[in-house]
Design a protein around this motif. Structure first.
Motif: not given
Length: 261
Positions: A134-159
């Motif tokens: 999964l390519p990393l973007p140039d910037f991530l805050d927590r909300a952005g990271a949640e959405a970015w990880l959500g592309q491959v991780i459906a379960e919130k505890p794993v995210r």
């Protein structure tokens, strides 16, 4: 390889007792056992380790003999052998390999929801591969990271678990050795061949989650062959993350084991 270590202990504790060592599971870190380490550290010397490719420890290829050797070298450097070793999941397999490879260095062994055999990480294998690709973007805050990880991780505890392994902000990056982990997953899912006659004679407690499938009756013969004095305790209301899902029951089991082992 010397591993990052969190050490806690009492000011006036009985240092004649073996230190208690905590080994986390896959994608975890030393501080996953923080609550339990602080409780035990009231009376005992304790060390929690970031395993290779995790937390603040160095990165590199890994299998269970390598992970066990890392732990042994680190504990020897800290003057913390022999030790009582508590390991969850991948940390449990590492703890078992440590006891089988260096039995004189392990006073007693507590293995949390994992068995000495192949299995236990099939979903993690795909997850590691997906995250590494999964390519990393140039910037991530927590909300952005949640959405970015959500592309491959459906379960919130794993995210939430994986978020702990991300450095956010400008030029975000993984703090874990994700590529080494992904490449090593067949060895982590597996279990090394153990020579006939090799076993660990010390006190051994397997703690299983009642809602977990990681320890099955099919595993009992190998558990008895390799750890002939083992005892199995099942915590009914817990899944694989026994210490997080049933903390009081896990603490009770740990404290009792430390008293009698």
């Amino acid at each position: 390889m010397l591993l990052n270590t969190i050490e806690l202990g009492p000011e006036n504790g009985d240092l004649s007792l073996p230190p208690v060592v905590f080994l986390h599971g896959l994608f975890g870190r030393a501080r996953n056992f923080g609550f339990f380490q602080r409780r035990i550290a009231a009376t005992r010397r304790t060390l929690a380790l970031d395993l290779r490719n995790h937390g603040q420890s160095p990165h590199g290829p890994m299998d269970y003999p390598v992970l066990a050797a890392d732990v042994c070298e680190t504990l020897a450097t800290h003057g913390a052998l022999p030790a009582t070793v508590v390991g969850h999941s991948m940390g449990g397999k590492t703890a078992m390999m440590l006891a089988l490879s260096f039995p004189a260095d392990v006073h007693s062994l507590m293995v949390v929801d994992i068995a000495p055999g192949e299995g236990g990480f099939s979903q993690s294998h795909q997850l590691a591969r997906n995250l590494a690709a999964l390519p990393l973007p140039d910037f991530l805050d927590r909300a952005g990271a949640e959405a970015w990880l959500g592309q491959v991780i459906a379960e919130k505890p794993v995210r939430d678990l994986m978020l702990m392994n991300l450095e956010l902000g400008e030029k975000p990056h993984w703090t874990i050795g994700l590529k080494d982990m992904a490449a090593s997953m067949p060895a982590i899912i597996g279990w090394p061949d153990v020579l006939p006659g090799v076993h660990y004679d010390g006190p051994t407690l397997f703690v299983a989650g009642g809602r977990s499938h990681y320890i099955q009756p099919d595993n009992y013969p190998a558990m008895r062959r390799l750890f002939p004095h083992y005892r199995l305790e099942v915590i009914p209301d817990a899944g694989h993350w026994v210490h997080a899902q049933a903390p009081q029951a896990f603490l009770n089991a740990l404290e009792y084991f430390l008293r009698v082992a």
